[in-house]
Design a protein around this motif. Structure first.
Motif, PDB file in Angstrom:
ATOM      1  N   LYS A  80     -37.987   8.935  39.204  1.00  0.00           N
ATOM      2  CA  LYS A  80     -38.209  10.252  39.801  1.00  0.00           C
ATOM      3  C   LYS A  80     -37.837  10.224  41.280  1.00  0.00           C
ATOM      4  O   LYS A  80     -37.135  11.097  41.776  1.00  0.00           O
ATOM      5  CB  LYS A  80     -39.675  10.663  39.641  1.00  0.00           C
ATOM      6  CG  LYS A  80     -39.989  11.971  40.342  1.00  0.00           C
ATOM      7  CD  LYS A  80     -41.484  12.262  40.348  1.00  0.00           C
ATOM      8  CE  LYS A  80     -41.791  13.673  40.833  1.00  0.00           C
ATOM      9  NZ  LYS A  80     -41.485  13.900  42.237  1.00  0.00           N
ATOM     10  N   GLU A  84     -35.003  12.330  43.465  1.00  0.00           N
ATOM     11  CA  GLU A  84     -35.248  13.142  44.669  1.00  0.00           C
ATOM     12  C   GLU A  84     -34.251  12.767  45.761  1.00  0.00           C
ATOM     13  O   GLU A  84     -33.741  13.632  46.479  1.00  0.00           O
ATOM     14  CB  GLU A  84     -36.687  12.983  45.192  1.00  0.00           C
ATOM     15  CG  GLU A  84     -37.814  13.235  44.177  1.00  0.00           C
ATOM     16  CD  GLU A  84     -37.834  14.634  43.574  1.00  0.00           C
ATOM     17  OE1 GLU A  84     -36.918  15.430  43.837  1.00  0.00           O
ATOM     18  OE2 GLU A  84     -38.779  14.922  42.805  1.00  0.00           O
ATOM     19  N   HIS A  87     -31.166  14.480  44.856  1.00  0.00           N
ATOM     20  CA  HIS A  87     -31.239  15.913  45.160  1.00  0.00           C
ATOM     21  C   HIS A  87     -30.948  16.166  46.631  1.00  0.00           C
ATOM     22  O   HIS A  87     -30.229  17.100  46.988  1.00  0.00           O
ATOM     23  CB  HIS A  87     -32.624  16.470  44.814  1.00  0.00           C
ATOM     24  CG  HIS A  87     -32.956  16.362  43.360  1.00  0.00           C
ATOM     25  ND1 HIS A  87     -34.181  16.695  42.842  1.00  0.00           N
ATOM     26  CD2 HIS A  87     -32.206  15.949  42.307  1.00  0.00           C
ATOM     27  CE1 HIS A  87     -34.178  16.495  41.531  1.00  0.00           C
ATOM     28  NE2 HIS A  87     -32.986  16.037  41.189  1.00  0.00           N
ATOM     29  N   ASP A 138     -43.706  19.525  41.728  1.00  0.00           N
ATOM     30  CA  ASP A 138     -42.409  19.669  41.057  1.00  0.00           C
ATOM     31  C   ASP A 138     -42.391  20.938  40.213  1.00  0.00           C
ATOM     32  O   ASP A 138     -41.364  21.604  40.094  1.00  0.00           O
ATOM     33  CB  ASP A 138     -42.079  18.435  40.216  1.00  0.00           C
ATOM     34  CG  ASP A 138     -41.730  17.242  41.096  1.00  0.00           C
ATOM     35  OD1 ASP A 138     -42.661  16.604  41.623  1.00  0.00           O
ATOM     36  OD2 ASP A 138     -40.525  16.970  41.279  1.00  0.00           O
ATOM     37  N   GLU A 167     -35.064  18.064  37.090  1.00  0.00           N
ATOM     38  CA  GLU A 167     -36.465  18.228  37.494  1.00  0.00           C
ATOM     39  C   GLU A 167     -37.454  18.191  36.335  1.00  0.00           C
ATOM     40  O   GLU A 167     -38.602  17.816  36.528  1.00  0.00           O
ATOM     41  CB  GLU A 167     -36.670  19.564  38.218  1.00  0.00           C
ATOM     42  CG  GLU A 167     -36.224  19.615  39.663  1.00  0.00           C
ATOM     43  CD  GLU A 167     -37.029  18.734  40.611  1.00  0.00           C
ATOM     44  OE1 GLU A 167     -38.069  18.174  40.213  1.00  0.00           O
ATOM     45  OE2 GLU A 167     -36.598  18.600  41.751  1.00  0.00           O
ATOM     46  N   HIS A 170     -39.595  15.341  35.822  1.00  0.00           N
ATOM     47  CA  HIS A 170     -40.551  15.096  36.912  1.00  0.00           C
ATOM     48  C   HIS A 170     -41.884  15.768  36.619  1.00  0.00           C
ATOM     49  O   HIS A 170     -42.945  15.196  36.794  1.00  0.00           O
ATOM     50  CB  HIS A 170     -40.013  15.642  38.242  1.00  0.00           C
ATOM     51  CG  HIS A 170     -38.726  15.003  38.661  1.00  0.00           C
ATOM     52  ND1 HIS A 170     -38.083  15.339  39.826  1.00  0.00           N
ATOM     53  CD2 HIS A 170     -37.972  14.045  38.080  1.00  0.00           C
ATOM     54  CE1 HIS A 170     -36.972  14.624  39.939  1.00  0.00           C
ATOM     55  NE2 HIS A 170     -36.882  13.834  38.888  1.00  0.00           N
TER      56      HIS A 170
END
Ligand SMILES: [Fe+2]
Ligand SMILES: [Fe+2]
Lengths: 327, 96
Positions: A80, A84, A87, A138, A167, A170
């Motif tokens: 996860k 991020e 992202h 999230d 996502e 997550h």
């Protein structure tokens, strides 16, 4: 990709009208297309702030990697956090298409000129908080980001689509942690409830101020940078999340929360906007800690970046010399 | 790293599956081509989104100008005879 420039011979007003008509017809704006300066500025601010949030968001979770209760939990948390980081990178790239540089954006963050999501200024006190973050933080981010997939700026919308696809795990891994805690021992359930108590209100604040007070909202709506209002997104999140808390047997920390048959939505209590203001302006429990960790990581990595740049340059010169020799 | 000292920017293209062409997926910074490939793998294929990667330094891409869109592409609009539907063929004639 390439810095945009104003070309063509049409007047500014013509360009502006043509721009708005494209936006109205749902035609995406691409990096080299003409765009109003305000549109560009708003996007740079919003996208870079979004990117910073992804990057800073890795910090509160990162300190729990070594304390994850099992190998399964550890690999899921690592995956996860890695997402991020990804992202953040997609978003920095999207912002760069508007003519800003990565270095400028990072400097702005480190010098306190740029914001990041306020939620990451709260401490992660127990393992249940990791569950609550995945589930609520999230979860709120997903609601926000699904709306942004329809944003008028092509590179931002495309980054959002990719992010949204990633996502959902997550949120599910967070909810899974909440389930094992809420259905576990009495102590575990207590930790789960405490995590919900502490993360619920800050999660609601993630959608930003109420539409009545939001300074940027109406222009952003006209430009279709923003597609759904803050209050509508918040309501959507609440309606979605309350039954999930019920399933866990946990109690929402809001005595005013109740289903309103007439509206078809949950009513909820007043949000403490003064707290949001205070934390945003730097006075939250972890603002300093987050920025110190972020700047330290960046400074500690400086020699690596410099060495790689020097090596890259040497490669380039060598290749050039070999090419000349061959000619 | 201070402003203006970013590593070069690279555009990343990924072939999702055998039989498909490479498609632009985004960009990243890297100090050389090898690092660009490694970063592309980490940033864009964490879920096996590809089986082949191309990276191209962004400054090497030559792009058409948005202002030239009409003059470049509009002429094709009137060339309707380039499409099969332009031609009339009787129903009873098959395989055409
Ligand atoms: Fe994210
Ligand atoms: Fe996430």
């Amino acid at each position: 990709m390439v810095q945009s420039q104003i070309t063509g011979n049409a007047s500014e007003a013509d360009e502006a009208a043509r721009f708005q008509s494209k936006v109205d017809r749902e035609i995406k704006i691409e990096p080299r297309d003409w765009m109003p300066e305000g549109y560009r500025k708003t996007l740079v601010r919003q996208i870079s702030q979004h990117a910073h949030s992804e990057i800073v968001g890795m910090l509160p979770e990162g300190c729990w990697v070594t304390r994850a209760p099992s190998l399964r939990r550890k690999v899921q948390l690592l995956a996860k956090i890695q997402d991020e980081g990804g992202h953040g990178l997609y978003l920095y790239s999207a912002a760069e298409t508007l003519g800003t540089s990565r270095a400028e954006m990072i400097d702005a963050l480190h010098e306190g000129r740029a914001k990041y999501s306020n939620i990451f200024n709260y401490p992660v006190l127990s393992w249940a908080d990791i569950g609550a973050i995945g589930w609520l933080v999230d979860g709120a981010a997903i609601i926000n980001q699904i709306a942004l997939c329809r944003c008028s700026y092509g590179p931002y919308a495309r980054a959002m689509e990719r992010i949204c696809r990633e996502e959902s795990f997550h949120q599910r891994q967070g909810y899974e942690i909440m389930m094992s805690m809420a259905f576990g021992t009495k102590d575990q359930k207590r930790m789960a409830q405490s995590a919900l108590d502490r993360w619920w209100w800050p999660s609601l604040m993630m959608f930003g101020p109420s539409d009545r007070e939001s300074a940027h909202s109406s222009q952003s709506m006209q430009w279709k940078i923003k597609r759904v209002s803050n209050d509508d997104l918040r309501q959507q999140f609440i309606d979605m999340t309350v039954p999930q808390a019920d399933y866990l047997g946990l109690k929402m920390p809001d005595p005013d929360l109740k289903w309103n048959e007439e509206r078809g939505h949950y009513d909820f209590g007043a949000i403490d906007w003064a707290e949001l203001k205070r934390v945003v302006s730097g006075d939250g429990p972890c603002n300093k800690e987050r920025m110190t960790a972020r700047v330290k990581a960046h400074e500690d990595g400086a020699w690596v970046r410099e060495a790689a740049a020097a090596y890259g340059e040497k490669q380039r010169l060598r290749k050039q010399a070999a090419k000349i020799a061959a000619e | 790293m201070t402003a203006g000292h970013d590593w070069p920017l690279w555009e990343v293209f990924i072939r999702a599956r055998e039989g498909l062409s490479h498609k632009h997926v985004g960009s990243l910074h890297a100090s050389d081509a090898e690092m660009a490939l490694q970063h592309a793998r980490d940033v864009y294929t964490r879920r096996r989104e590809g089986e082949s990667i191309w990276v191209v330094q962004s400054t090497d891409i030559v792009a058409s100008a948005p202002a030239d869109k009409e003059s470049l592409f509009d002429p094709a609009d009137s060339k309707i005879y380039r499409h099969p539907t332009f031609y009339e063929v009787p129903d009873e004639v098959e395989c055409l």
